[in-house]
Scaffold this active site. Structure first.
Site, PDB file in Angstrom:
ATOM      1  CG  HIS A  89      -0.415   0.271   2.520  1.00 20.53           C
ATOM      2  ND1 HIS A  89      -0.166  -0.717   3.444  1.00 20.53           N
ATOM      3  CD2 HIS A  89      -0.044   1.430   3.119  1.00 20.53           C
ATOM      4  CE1 HIS A  89       0.324  -0.177   4.552  1.00 20.53           C
ATOM      5  NE2 HIS A  89       0.401   1.135   4.370  1.00 20.53           N
ATOM      6  CG  ASP A 121      -0.057  -4.040   2.689  1.00 16.99           C
ATOM      7  OD1 ASP A 121       0.533  -3.587   1.685  1.00 16.99           O
ATOM      8  OD2 ASP A 121      -0.599  -3.319   3.538  1.00 16.99           O
ATOM      9  CB  SER A 191       3.114   1.581   6.152  1.00 19.50           C
ATOM     10  OG  SER A 191       1.949   1.761   6.903  1.00 19.50           O
TER      11      SER A 191
END
Length: 368
Positions: A89, A121, A191
């Site tokens: 992402h 992911d 992230s």
């Protein structure tokens, strides 16, 4: 005899002096130690600090900030010739080449090689013309346990805060998929960064958090386990990648639910498994006054209202209005608007960051 007695008396006095003064010396040392902050606890703390410092020094040169001109995330180097792991992402809407910035300020271009298949992911980047980059070691499978001390390193909130090092403990490991829950503080921008053990080994990739309004981090943070990371790296080296992100899109994450504008509460949830946006559709009338409210105790809600229209170019969704915060200090979301025409309208419910997990309640009412 007198000499022997004298020597004996001297020895006796020395022994007595030692016996009498030892407790006093110990007491003085104890007092001075307390004043200086010395204690067994301090020694233990010093050991913990040494471990933390050692982990940071080992891993910092191999952790990067990933920039694409629109946003940023984190990543880490896993091969000396320039393979970098991050979240899908982070780069799913990026151009084919992004910029990675190291802790020492070096900025290098990196190709987005591809994405994990099956909705995982993860994505892999490649810096070219490198052969001696510092890398992070991957932990042994199954070595992480609840209660273990862990560390996170990345670029939270803003690239200016790159190389931010935090620590905490593993609080839960999901038995079904191995996802690691921990309380080392992470935020948007972390992230794709590594979650590490005390040996400076990667045990997971930080991916998502459950945040509460007005409180950026609740201590419920999630990392993809190293087992998935190992499998993905092996697939990447074989070229077994998807050219596009396989993460679920909002239109795929849930069915469009038909609702009535009768004020009934509808409960929903966002998560890595269930998706991060839900769609609700209703039939509206021109001039109808509609109030839509979305509330949550675990995230910052965000509402958007679209009108579905059909013209020569086909069916399109036109944004009518959207709302993040209901008011000053109120992080819940509310839309109050008058519908422009008869037709079908769609409510998109999500978090303000687009990827926060948590429960919410939705209510829609209308006055004719």
């Amino acid at each position: 005899m007198n000499a022997k007695l004298s020597r004996f008396s001297g020895l006796t006095l020395c022994v007595l002096f030692n016996l009498l003064t030892l407790p006093v010396v110990e007491h003085l040392l104890s007092d001075n130690g307390n004043q200086l902050g010395y204690s067994n606890r301090a020694v233990a703390q010093t050991t913990e600090e040494q471990i933390a410092r050692s982990v940071y020094k080992k891993v910092s040169p191999a952790v990067v900030t990933v920039k694409d001109g629109k946003g940023h995330g984190s990543g880490f180097v896993v091969s000396q010739d320039g393979l970098i792991i991050t979240n899908a992402h982070v780069v799913e809407e990026s151009p084919s080449v992004v910029t990675v910035e190291f802790a020492d300020g070096r900025k290098l271009p990196a190709d987005v090689l591809g994405f994990a298949k099956g909705g995982l992911d993860l994505a892999v980047l490649k810096i070219h013309r490198q052969n001696n980059l510092q890398t992070l070691a991957l932990a042994t499978l199954g070595s992480a346990e609840v209660g273990d001390r862990v560390f996170a390193l990345g670029s939270p909130l803003d690239p200016r805060y790159k190389d931010t090092f935090t620590q905490g403990n593993i609080t839960r490991i999901n038995k079904s998929d191995g996802v690691i829950q921990h309380n080392a503080p992470i935020y948007g921008g972390n992230s794709g960064g590594p979650l590490l053990n005390t040996k400076a080994e990667v045990i997971g990739v930080n991916t998502s958090i459950i945040g509460a309004p007005g409180k950026l981090n609740t201590g419920m943070n999630f990392a993809i386990p190293v087992s998935n990371v190992r499998s993905f790296i092996a697939a990447a080296k074989k070229g077994n990648l998807s050219p596009i992100s396989t993460l679920k899109k909002p239109s795929q994450e849930s069915e469009i639910v038909s609702i009535s504008l009768n004020g009934q509460d509808i409960n929903g949830n966002f998560s890595q498994e269930n998706g991060f946006a839900n769609l609700y559709v209703f039939q509206g009338k021109a001039g109808q006054k509609v109030i839509i409210e979305m509330t949550s105790k675990t995230m910052n809600p965000f509402l958007s209202l679209y009108q579905l229209v059909e013209n020569a170019e086909g069916k399109q969704s036109n944004l009518i209005t959207e709302n993040d915060d209901r008011g000053a200090g109120d992080f819940n979301s509310q839309i109050a608007t008058t519908l422009p025409a008869d037709g079908i309208y769609v409510i998109e419910a999500k978090s303000s960051t687009g990827r926060q997990s948590g429960d919410y309640s939705l209510r829609a009412t209308a006055n004719p």
